[in-house]
Design a protein around this motif. Sequence first.
Motif, PDB file in Angstrom:
ATOM      1  N   TRP A 188       0.831  -1.198   0.000  1.00  0.00           N
ATOM      2  CA  TRP A 188       0.000   0.000   0.000  1.00  0.00           C
ATOM      3  C   TRP A 188       0.871   1.255   0.000  1.00  0.00           C
ATOM      4  CZ3 TRP A 188      -0.277   3.481   4.192  1.00  0.00           C
ATOM      5  CH2 TRP A 188      -1.225   4.493   4.057  1.00  0.00           C
ATOM      6  N   ALA A 189       1.948   1.237   0.764  1.00  0.00           N
ATOM      7  CA  ALA A 189       2.820   2.405   0.856  1.00  0.00           C
ATOM      8  C   ALA A 189       3.545   2.662  -0.464  1.00  0.00           C
ATOM      9  CB  ALA A 189       3.829   2.221   1.978  1.00  0.00           C
ATOM     10  N   LEU A 190       3.932   1.622  -1.165  1.00  0.00           N
ATOM     11  CA  LEU A 190       4.642   1.810  -2.427  1.00  0.00           C
ATOM     12  C   LEU A 190       3.750   2.416  -3.508  1.00  0.00           C
ATOM     13  CD1 LEU A 190       6.887  -1.354  -2.593  1.00  0.00           C
ATOM     14  CD2 LEU A 190       7.530   0.983  -2.017  1.00  0.00           C
ATOM     15  N   GLN A 191       2.449   2.287  -3.358  1.00  0.00           N
ATOM     16  CA  GLN A 191       1.537   2.925  -4.312  1.00  0.00           C
ATOM     17  C   GLN A 191       1.603   4.441  -4.211  1.00  0.00           C
ATOM     18  OE1 GLN A 191      -2.339   1.308  -3.698  1.00  0.00           O
ATOM     19  NE2 GLN A 191      -1.811  -0.659  -4.619  1.00  0.00           N
ATOM     20  N   GLY A 192       2.116   4.965  -3.108  1.00  0.00           N
ATOM     21  CA  GLY A 192       2.268   6.410  -2.971  1.00  0.00           C
ATOM     22  C   GLY A 192       3.353   6.976  -3.857  1.00  0.00           C
ATOM     23  N   PHE A 193       4.256   6.139  -4.352  1.00  0.00           N
ATOM     24  CA  PHE A 193       5.321   6.592  -5.244  1.00  0.00           C
ATOM     25  C   PHE A 193       4.937   6.522  -6.719  1.00  0.00           C
ATOM     26  CE2 PHE A 193       7.798   5.138  -1.510  1.00  0.00           C
ATOM     27  CZ  PHE A 193       8.453   6.329  -1.226  1.00  0.00           C
ATOM     28  N   VAL A 194       3.801   5.917  -7.021  1.00  0.00           N
ATOM     29  CA  VAL A 194       3.386   5.718  -8.413  1.00  0.00           C
ATOM     30  C   VAL A 194       2.774   6.997  -8.962  1.00  0.00           C
ATOM     31  CG1 VAL A 194       1.807   4.440  -9.921  1.00  0.00           C
ATOM     32  CG2 VAL A 194       3.035   3.264  -8.101  1.00  0.00           C
ATOM     33  N   ILE A 195       3.202   7.339 -10.169  1.00  0.00           N
ATOM     34  CA  ILE A 195       2.635   8.484 -10.890  1.00  0.00           C
ATOM     35  C   ILE A 195       1.931   7.931 -12.115  1.00  0.00           C
ATOM     36  CG2 ILE A 195       3.145  10.565 -12.202  1.00  0.00           C
ATOM     37  CD1 ILE A 195       5.549  10.977 -10.408  1.00  0.00           C
ATOM     38  N   ARG A 196       0.674   8.308 -12.283  1.00  0.00           N
ATOM     39  CA  ARG A 196      -0.100   7.855 -13.444  1.00  0.00           C
ATOM     40  C   ARG A 196      -0.329   9.052 -14.377  1.00  0.00           C
ATOM     41  NH1 ARG A 196      -2.344   5.493  -9.036  1.00  0.00           N
ATOM     42  NH2 ARG A 196      -2.202   3.229  -8.962  1.00  0.00           N
ATOM     43  N   ARG A 197      -0.100   8.835 -15.639  1.00  0.00           N
ATOM     44  CA  ARG A 197      -0.326   9.894 -16.639  1.00  0.00           C
ATOM     45  C   ARG A 197      -1.341   9.410 -17.644  1.00  0.00           C
ATOM     46  NH1 ARG A 197       5.253  11.579 -19.086  1.00  0.00           N
ATOM     47  NH2 ARG A 197       6.529  10.990 -17.337  1.00  0.00           N
ATOM     48  N   LYS A 198      -2.182  10.301 -18.055  1.00  0.00           N
ATOM     49  CA  LYS A 198      -3.118   9.974 -19.110  1.00  0.00           C
ATOM     50  C   LYS A 198      -2.365  10.000 -20.440  1.00  0.00           C
ATOM     51  CE  LYS A 198      -7.163  11.752 -16.811  1.00  0.00           C
ATOM     52  NZ  LYS A 198      -8.257  12.725 -16.847  1.00  0.00           N
ATOM     53  N   PRO A 199      -2.741   9.125 -21.334  1.00  0.00           N
ATOM     54  CA  PRO A 199      -2.045   9.114 -22.623  1.00  0.00           C
ATOM     55  C   PRO A 199      -2.344  10.390 -23.408  1.00  0.00           C
ATOM     56  CG  PRO A 199      -3.880   7.598 -22.661  1.00  0.00           C
ATOM     57  CD  PRO A 199      -3.766   8.120 -21.257  1.00  0.00           C
ATOM     58  N   THR A 200      -1.320  10.842 -24.106  1.00  0.00           N
ATOM     59  CA  THR A 200      -1.524  12.034 -24.935  1.00  0.00           C
ATOM     60  C   THR A 200      -2.027  11.606 -26.296  1.00  0.00           C
ATOM     61  OG1 THR A 200       0.778  11.918 -25.661  1.00  0.00           O
ATOM     62  CG2 THR A 200       0.288  13.318 -23.766  1.00  0.00           C
ATOM     63  N   ASP A 201      -2.917  12.377 -26.843  1.00  0.00           N
ATOM     64  CA  ASP A 201      -3.489  12.076 -28.154  1.00  0.00           C
ATOM     65  C   ASP A 201      -2.607  12.713 -29.212  1.00  0.00           C
ATOM     66  OD1 ASP A 201      -5.205  11.053 -30.000  1.00  0.00           O
ATOM     67  OD2 ASP A 201      -6.650  12.712 -29.827  1.00  0.00           O
ATOM     68  N   ASP A 202      -1.945  11.886 -30.019  1.00  0.00           N
ATOM     69  CA  ASP A 202      -1.033  12.376 -31.044  1.00  0.00           C
ATOM     70  C   ASP A 202      -1.652  12.359 -32.429  1.00  0.00           C
ATOM     71  OD1 ASP A 202       0.933  12.764 -29.169  1.00  0.00           O
ATOM     72  OD2 ASP A 202       1.861  10.795 -29.481  1.00  0.00           O
ATOM     73  N   SER A 203      -2.894  12.705 -32.530  1.00  0.00           N
ATOM     74  CA  SER A 203      -3.537  12.733 -33.844  1.00  0.00           C
ATOM     75  C   SER A 203      -3.318  14.105 -34.484  1.00  0.00           C
ATOM     76  CB  SER A 203      -5.032  12.433 -33.725  1.00  0.00           C
ATOM     77  OG  SER A 203      -5.648  13.411 -32.935  1.00  0.00           O
ATOM     78  N   ASP A 204      -2.676  14.104 -35.630  1.00  0.00           N
ATOM     79  CA  ASP A 204      -2.419  15.353 -36.367  1.00  0.00           C
ATOM     80  C   ASP A 204      -3.273  15.468 -37.579  1.00  0.00           C
ATOM     81  OD1 ASP A 204      -0.486  16.332 -34.653  1.00  0.00           O
ATOM     82  OD2 ASP A 204       1.098  15.158 -35.627  1.00  0.00           O
TER      83      ASP A 204
END
Length: 84
Positions: A68-84
């Motif tokens: 449980w404590a190690l989950q405090g170090f996790v960073i979650r990022r949303k995927p970036t949309d690379d549609s051009d």
Amino acid sequence: MAETRISLTRSNGWTRLALPGAMSVIFATPMLWAVGTFDSAPDPMLRLIVFGLSGVFFFSLTPCLIGWALQGFVIRRKPTDDSD
């Protein structure tokens, strides 16, 4: 899908690590007392019971709390949309 990574600079993880550390000390101290580190107890059966119960809680709760404590170090990022 979200991208995850570990960052040791997050203070939330270090704060969460205090709980498993405190719980380890709380359950390890009676175990040390039961084996006679501090002083011998009057009844060997009492020492056996204290050591057994403290050991069960120590070895069952500590790994769960560390996970449980190690989950405090996790960073979650949303995927970036690379549609051009």
